[in-house]
Enzyme design. Structure first.
Site, PDB file in Angstrom:
ATOM      1  N   ARG A  60      28.877  38.934  35.203  1.00  0.00           N
ATOM      2  CA  ARG A  60      29.730  39.538  36.231  1.00  0.00           C
ATOM      3  C   ARG A  60      29.404  38.982  37.619  1.00  0.00           C
ATOM      4  NH1 ARG A  60      29.749  45.028  38.762  1.00  0.00           N
ATOM      5  NH2 ARG A  60      31.898  45.485  39.349  1.00  0.00           N
ATOM      6  N   HIS A  64      32.176  37.400  40.215  1.00  0.00           N
ATOM      7  CA  HIS A  64      32.362  37.909  41.570  1.00  0.00           C
ATOM      8  C   HIS A  64      31.981  36.869  42.618  1.00  0.00           C
ATOM      9  CE1 HIS A  64      32.857  42.506  40.931  1.00  0.00           C
ATOM     10  NE2 HIS A  64      33.304  41.839  39.882  1.00  0.00           N
ATOM     11  N   ASP A  65      31.085  35.958  42.270  1.00  0.00           N
ATOM     12  CA  ASP A  65      30.755  34.876  43.191  1.00  0.00           C
ATOM     13  C   ASP A  65      31.897  33.871  43.264  1.00  0.00           C
ATOM     14  OD1 ASP A  65      29.109  33.290  44.922  1.00  0.00           O
ATOM     15  OD2 ASP A  65      28.729  31.961  43.231  1.00  0.00           O
ATOM     16  N   GLY A  70      34.767  30.332  46.179  1.00  0.00           N
ATOM     17  CA  GLY A  70      34.365  29.459  45.090  1.00  0.00           C
ATOM     18  C   GLY A  70      32.954  29.761  44.622  1.00  0.00           C
ATOM     19  N   ASP A  72      29.667  29.385  44.936  1.00  0.00           N
ATOM     20  CA  ASP A  72      28.775  28.836  45.961  1.00  0.00           C
ATOM     21  C   ASP A  72      27.554  29.697  46.235  1.00  0.00           C
ATOM     22  OD1 ASP A  72      29.932  31.011  47.158  1.00  0.00           O
ATOM     23  OD2 ASP A  72      30.663  29.951  48.937  1.00  0.00           O
ATOM     24  N   SER A  74      27.437  32.575  47.394  1.00  0.00           N
ATOM     25  CA  SER A  74      27.574  33.404  48.604  1.00  0.00           C
ATOM     26  C   SER A  74      27.258  34.866  48.305  1.00  0.00           C
ATOM     27  CB  SER A  74      28.976  33.267  49.204  1.00  0.00           C
ATOM     28  OG  SER A  74      29.974  33.635  48.273  1.00  0.00           O
ATOM     29  N   GLU A  86      28.289  39.734  51.116  1.00  0.00           N
ATOM     30  CA  GLU A  86      29.326  40.286  50.236  1.00  0.00           C
ATOM     31  C   GLU A  86      28.848  41.466  49.396  1.00  0.00           C
ATOM     32  OE1 GLU A  86      30.582  36.860  47.967  1.00  0.00           O
ATOM     33  OE2 GLU A  86      30.950  35.697  49.793  1.00  0.00           O
ATOM     34  N   ASN A  92      31.518  45.314  45.004  1.00  0.00           N
ATOM     35  CA  ASN A  92      30.121  44.970  44.730  1.00  0.00           C
ATOM     36  C   ASN A  92      29.125  46.079  45.034  1.00  0.00           C
ATOM     37  OD1 ASN A  92      30.954  42.339  44.046  1.00  0.00           O
ATOM     38  ND2 ASN A  92      30.774  41.632  46.165  1.00  0.00           N
ATOM     39  N   HIS A 191      34.549  41.612  29.077  1.00  0.00           N
ATOM     40  CA  HIS A 191      34.334  43.054  28.966  1.00  0.00           C
ATOM     41  C   HIS A 191      34.023  43.487  27.536  1.00  0.00           C
ATOM     42  CE1 HIS A 191      36.476  44.237  32.995  1.00  0.00           C
ATOM     43  NE2 HIS A 191      35.360  43.545  33.166  1.00  0.00           N
ATOM     44  N   ASP A 239      33.126  48.061  25.883  1.00  0.00           N
ATOM     45  CA  ASP A 239      33.533  47.846  24.491  1.00  0.00           C
ATOM     46  C   ASP A 239      32.955  49.000  23.682  1.00  0.00           C
ATOM     47  OD1 ASP A 239      33.617  47.156  21.791  1.00  0.00           O
ATOM     48  OD2 ASP A 239      33.013  45.088  22.097  1.00  0.00           O
TER      49      ASP A 239
END
Length: 320
Positions: A60, A64-65, A70, A72, A74, A86, A92, A191, A239
């Site tokens: 995950r 989310h990155d 992109g 990176d 971050s 972030e 997040n 998921h 699941d």
């Protein structure tokens, strides 16, 4: 003269080829850090042995990155008094986890090859290893990314698909990253592992009609109907059957109207993606193949490459 022109054209083509090959490649660390894969895998195996859910958490983190600026790294940057990262953005905050595992991987890799492997590549490799360790498919990870020196709080709030998304919004947000509807359905199969917090599925189990009634009641027992009643962070498996095994049961649940998130069930709700969901129920190998293709494509989202872009962070949580 013609031969001179031809030679110049050839040199130009070779230069262009060199430029494109300077992008991501599976052999980027073949000489500079060939042991990186073993180092990442070793730490990931230990982390997942301690807590099976961690595999889903690392996967995950990569999603989310990549959806913000992109792939990176971050997302890995901590907030400081002068820097907004972030981690505190809505998708997040209190939700993404596993940063200490990435720190441990980075530490192991730095001992092996100091200053060579980016945090962005470590996250990409760790995400692949998480899938494999939990029983999913493997693939050769393209590497050569560099780490950003910036982050985007607003990008995290606006680019990452929220669990309340309808099919049109999901499709649009994935398309904005250059990912097709097929990529979206296959990547949503992530998921098949992991858990979600009550705050992310409350509206679906109390308000939606596209949900199995008995399943809704079961989930309601661990998720109070009102926010702030003490249950917001209560967890339920994404699941129903096998939340620590990477396979295609996620799609079987959608057919039975037992998707945990509103956005999950939207993939099988009388819309354009129903047939794809059914195809993945019928063929796990088809799901695996499309998931791998989607992961490679997602990993290609606007990477920072070349010595003039980004840096190789010494500590994944802060810029050098």
């Amino acid at each position: 003269m013609a031969s001179t022109r031809a030679a110049a054209t050839l040199l130009l083509l070779l230069a262009l080829a060199g430029t494109s090959s300077a992008q991501l490649s599976t052999g980027f660390y073949s000489y500079s850090c060939p042991g990186v894969y073993g180092a990442v895998k070793s730490v990931m195996q230990s982390a997942i042995a301690r807590e099976k859910r961690m595999g889903a958490s690392i996967l995950r983190l990569f999603f989310h990155d990549c959806f913000v600026q992109g792939c990176d790294a971050s997302l890995l940057l901590d907030d400081t008094p002068s820097f907004q990262g972030e981690k505190m953005a809505n998708p997040n905050n209190g939700s993404v986890r596993g940063f200490e595992v990435i720190d441990a991987v980075k530490s192991a890799v730095e001992k092996l090859c100091p200053g060579v492997v980016s945090c962005a590549d470590i996250l990409a490799i760790a995400a692949r290893d998480s899938v494999v360790i939990l029983g999913g498919p493997t693939w050769d990870v393209k590497v050569g990314r560099r780490d950003s020196t910036t982050a985007s709080f607003s990008g995290a709030n606006n680019n990452i698909p929220p669990p309340t998304s309808g099919l049109a919004n999901l499709t649009s947000l994935f398309a904005a990253q250059g990912l097709s509807q097929k990529d979206m359905v296959a990547l949503s199969g992530a998921h098949t592992i992991g858990q979600a917090r009550c705050t992310n599925f409350r509206a679906h189990i109390y308000n939606d009609t596209d949900i199995d009634a008995a399943f809704a009641r079961t989930r309601q027992s661990g998720c109070p109907s009102t926010s702030g009643a003490g249950g917001d962070s209560n967890l339920a498996p994404l699941d129903l059957q096998t939340p620590t095994v990477f396979e295609n049961n996620y799609y079987r649940n959608l057919l039975a109207k037992k998707g945990l998130l509103h956005s999950d069930q939207e993939l099988f709700n009388g819309g354009a993606t129903d047939a794809l969901v059914q195809s993945y129920v019928g063929s796990q190998s088809a799901f695996f193949a499309d998931f791998v293709a989607g992961m490679i494509k997602m990993g290609d989202i606007t990477p920072l490459t070349g010595s003039n872009n980004g840096q190789i962070r010494k500590n994944c949580r802060r810029v050098n």
